[in-house]
Design an enzyme around this catalytic site. Structure first.
Site, mmCIF file in Angstrom:
data_model
loop_
_atom_site.group_PDB
_atom_site.id
_atom_site.type_symbol
_atom_site.label_atom_id
_atom_site.label_comp_id
_atom_site.label_asym_id
_atom_site.label_seq_id
_atom_site.Cartn_x
_atom_site.Cartn_y
_atom_site.Cartn_z
ATOM 1 N N LYS A 97 34.660 21.876 35.608
ATOM 2 C CA LYS A 97 34.526 22.273 37.012
ATOM 3 C C LYS A 97 33.035 22.353 37.277
ATOM 4 C CE LYS A 97 34.822 26.297 39.986
ATOM 5 N NZ LYS A 97 35.308 27.656 40.168
ATOM 6 N N ALA A 184 37.994 29.982 45.494
ATOM 7 C CA ALA A 184 37.072 30.992 46.010
ATOM 8 C C ALA A 184 37.479 31.526 47.366
ATOM 9 C CB ALA A 184 35.641 30.466 46.104
ATOM 10 N N GLY A 185 37.476 32.819 47.433
ATOM 11 C CA GLY A 185 37.717 33.452 48.713
ATOM 12 C C GLY A 185 39.138 33.902 48.937
ATOM 13 N N ASN A 206 40.739 33.945 40.999
ATOM 14 C CA ASN A 206 40.228 34.736 39.882
ATOM 15 C C ASN A 206 40.006 36.177 40.321
ATOM 16 O OD1 ASN A 206 37.506 34.321 37.426
ATOM 17 N ND2 ASN A 206 39.048 35.882 37.654
ATOM 18 N N THR A 207 39.025 36.374 41.204
ATOM 19 C CA THR A 207 38.645 37.726 41.610
ATOM 20 C C THR A 207 39.828 38.549 42.123
ATOM 21 O OG1 THR A 207 36.493 36.880 42.252
ATOM 22 C CG2 THR A 207 37.089 39.059 43.083
#
Lengths: 263, 66, 368
Positions: A97, A184-185, A206-207
């Site tokens: 990635k 992301a996001g 992920n987060t």
């Protein structure tokens, strides 16, 4: 029901990709993989501390899971290429990635450097998944460079703000002939579901999982949300209630004397 | 002799191979990737690569990331 | 790579069956979407969509305003030459039609240009028949050189060219190409084009693409409605436009919807395309290709043109003549087809303003 996601030479059943970052304890990772159903997991590459006994993250990832090393830390294409080669030499496959970030305030990726790194790494036989802002021109360049997918951000990394860039992602889904993996996001399973309903090929989360109070349960929820969104997309939404019709009709003239007889 | 490991100066004895070095630090070669003076050293030649004075060695491994 | 590959793929489908199979539920579903695909386009062209014209019109009207504003570009055709080596059954310039043949001299081109330019028009479309030796590339270059002094955008509607020839003309000063496939139906195409270079279906089909490769700024395509089943022609035209837009995103793609008009010669169109049909084609095309220009020429009559102005049209011709030198020379010559809307540029300007739109005379100016 064969709805496999083909990337490189892999055929994936799960369209949820997950990460290994930000966990309070890496021991949660195998649980999350199990409950979420994710088959692709990102890792990063860092210097080892030779003087301390550190667990190796690979110990927590089942061998059947596809590793997706990222080039986090790279600030330009040269660094990204170097990290990619190191990751491959570490012996975990040829997926990479590309994440080239020289902006430390928002962590927004550098499109130009990402394109350059993709061009080089594709030629070296990597399966390249570049992370970008949802820019159609950048995505086209990545298609031409031979990327295996395109990973547009929904919102800045770690913001958990959802699909702020949804209109641009929609354009990529319509125009780019590669799997579009929203990365992301994404903060909530409903947002992952929405991305899949729009036609995204997969989501990387992920987060949102790592920062949840119960990460394993959240991982499970995301697995289901991605599946639900994908099935909704495949089912093809029906029509909603009719919209209002404006006051003055535009085609009234067709009901009067048709002038076609003159022809 | 002096070498630079992950950016830090270290003293090691001469005629040490990269593999010996990793072993001495209890680092399993399968879990890391080694760069010697910006060249990646494939695992199968770690044993044959002898560290020289002032070599810059990077030892990297996978960690959690998104 | 060629649109022909797409064409072949579509040919394998039973389009007639698909048109018939589209339901009101399908049409409803398509009208809810913000962007529609090939199958949705087919649905909007189907008989089932006929009862949804008002809804389609509302959507198309608002979509056009969002994409193009309340503007209509005005242009006029200038026929330079009607010599022709083709025998196309439906055309007034067909080689076997006994009409007087003429090609404008460079002085006459200048006079014609002056006359047209005096009406305020800045966009010109130049046309010739298919006679390479007479209306040659060199002749065209000479004409373009003259016309560049009067007009800021020169479009050509001539015989199909090779890539390098397009590049030459682009270099000479053209920025747009109009080329109609006439009919996408290969068998019918063969029957209608009996003799001459235009008999080559593939060469013509690939021509807009060659112009794009050569660097043309703008391309305008279409089928002559009435030759074959209009639903098929409209479908292929839309797909052709979408193909060009996809592979040449930097090119401005437009479609025209020319409906067969009376002409010198005996050919009568097989298929009647009613006003309702033409409106349906326009709406469906607008919804399928939000960014494509749509041109309605003076083949259509005044009343019709007045009524469709707000339905998605972006370009209209004005003060037209389909005769060679028709803006200056007033001999009783034969035009390519009969004009139906004879209004002058000034009158068209009034019409557009009266509908709350702005007439645009100049949308392009080359500075290189």
């Amino acid at each position: 029901m064969d709805d496999l996601l083909e990337i490189g030479d892999k055929k994936l059943e799960s369209r949820l990709f997950t990460g290994t970052g930000k966990y309070g304890s890496d021991a949660l990772i195998p649980e999350i993989i199990k409950e979420s159903g994710a088959q692709v997991i990102t890792v990063a590459l860092r210097r080892m501390n030779p003087d301390s006994e550190e667990d190796n993250i690979l110990d927590y990832i089942p061998k059947t899971i596809q590793l997706l090393p990222n080039t986090s830390g790279a600030r330009n294409s040269n660094e990204a290429v170097r990290i990619a080669r190191l990751a491959r030499a570490a012996g975990c496959g040829n997926w990479i990635k590309i994440e080239v970030i020289s902006d430390n305030k928002y962590l927004l990726p550098d499109g130009y450097e990402t394109i350059r790194a993709t061009e080089i790494l594709v030629k070296e036989g990597f399966v390249v998944l570049p992370y970008i802002s949802p820019d159609l021109m950048v995505a086209r360049a990545l298609v031409n460079a031979g990327a295996a997918a395109v990973m547009p951000l929904g919102a800045p990394i770690g913001s958990n703000r959802g699909l702020k860039t949804r209109e641009l992602i929609r354009i990529l889904i319509d125009e780019i002939d590669l799997p579009i993996i929203v990365d992301a996001g994404i903060g909530k399973p409903s947002q992952a579901c929405e991305a899949m309903e729009m036609g995204a090929a997969a989501c990387l989360v992920n987060t949102a999982i790592a920062s949840a109070e119960n990460p394993v349960l959240m991982g499970k929820a995301f697995g289901r949300a991605v599946k639900a969104g994908r099935e909704a997309y495949l089912a093809g939404p029906g029509s909603t209630s009719s919209h209002a019709v404006a006051s003055s009709p535009l085609t009234g003239f067709l009901n009067g004397n048709e002038s076609q007889e003159e022809n | 002799m002096n070498v630079i490991i992950n950016g830090k100066n270290e003293e090691i004895i001469r005629e040490t191979s990269l593999l010996d070095f990793l072993t001495s630090k209890k680092i399993h070669p399968d879990k890391v990737v080694v760069e010697l003076n910006t060249t990646i050293i494939e695992k199968h030649i770690l044993a044959d690569t002898i560290i020289q004075e002032n070599d810059r060695i990077e030892i990297l491994r996978f960690v959690g990331g998104g | 790579m060629s649109f022909y590959d797409t064409f072949l793929r579509i040919q394998k489908l039973d389009l007639g069956k698909r048109f018939a199979a589209a339901s009101t539920e399908d049409v409803n579903r398509v009208l809810q979407k913000s962007s529609i695909d090939e199958n949705d386009f087919l649905t909007l062209l189907s008989p089932a969509a006929e009862s949804f014209l008002e809804e389609m019109a509302q959507k198309a009207h608002h979509l056009t305003i969002r994409q193009f504003g309340k503007t209509i570009l005005l242009y006029t055709p200038m026929y330079l030459s009607n010599f022709c080596t083709n025998r196309c059954l439906y055309c007034g310039f067909n080689i076997s039609n006994r009409i007087s043949r003429k090609q404008l001299t460079l002085d006459e081109v200048e006079a014609e240009a002056k006359a047209i330019a005096s009406t305020g028009l800045k966009h010109i479309l130049i046309l010739t028949g298919d006679a390479r030796k007479i209306a040659s590339i060199d002749y065209l270059k000479d004409c373009i050189r003259i016309l560049s002094r009067f007009f800021s955008s020169i479009s050509i509607e001539i015989y199909a060219l090779e890539t390098l020839e397009y590049a030459e003309l682009i270099d000479a000063g053209i920025d747009a190409l109009t080329l109609y496939q006439e009919t996408y139906n290969q068998n019918l195409y063969k029957k209608l084009h009996i003799k001459g270079p235009k008999t080559d279906y593939r060469f013509r089909l690939d021509a807009p693409e060659r112009a794009c490769i050569a660097g043309i700024r703008s391309v305008n395509i279409g089928a002559l409605l009435g030759l074959d089943d209009w639903r098929m022609e409209a479908f292929f035209t839309g797909l052709h436009a979408e193909y060009l837009q996809r592979f040449f995103p930097e090119v401005e793609v437009s479609i025209s919807l020319p409906r067969m008009r009376p002409h010198a010669g005996d050919f009568q169109p097989e298929n009647i395309v009613s006003d309702k049909n033409l409106v349906q084609i326009m709406m469906a095309s607008r919804l399928f290709m939000p960014r494509a220009g749509i041109t309605i020429s003076t083949r259509e009559n005044e009343v019709f043109r007045n009524n469709i102005l707000r339905l998605g049209v972006t370009k209209m011709s004005a003060g037209s003549s389909t005769k060679v030198g028709g803006h200056t020379i007033s001999e009783n010559d034969t035009g390519q087809f009969d004009i139906c809307d004879h209004r002058t540029v000034a009158e068209m300007k009034e019409l557009i303003i009266s509908q709350g739109y702005q007439p645009i005379f100049k949308d392009w100016q080359p500075i290189l």
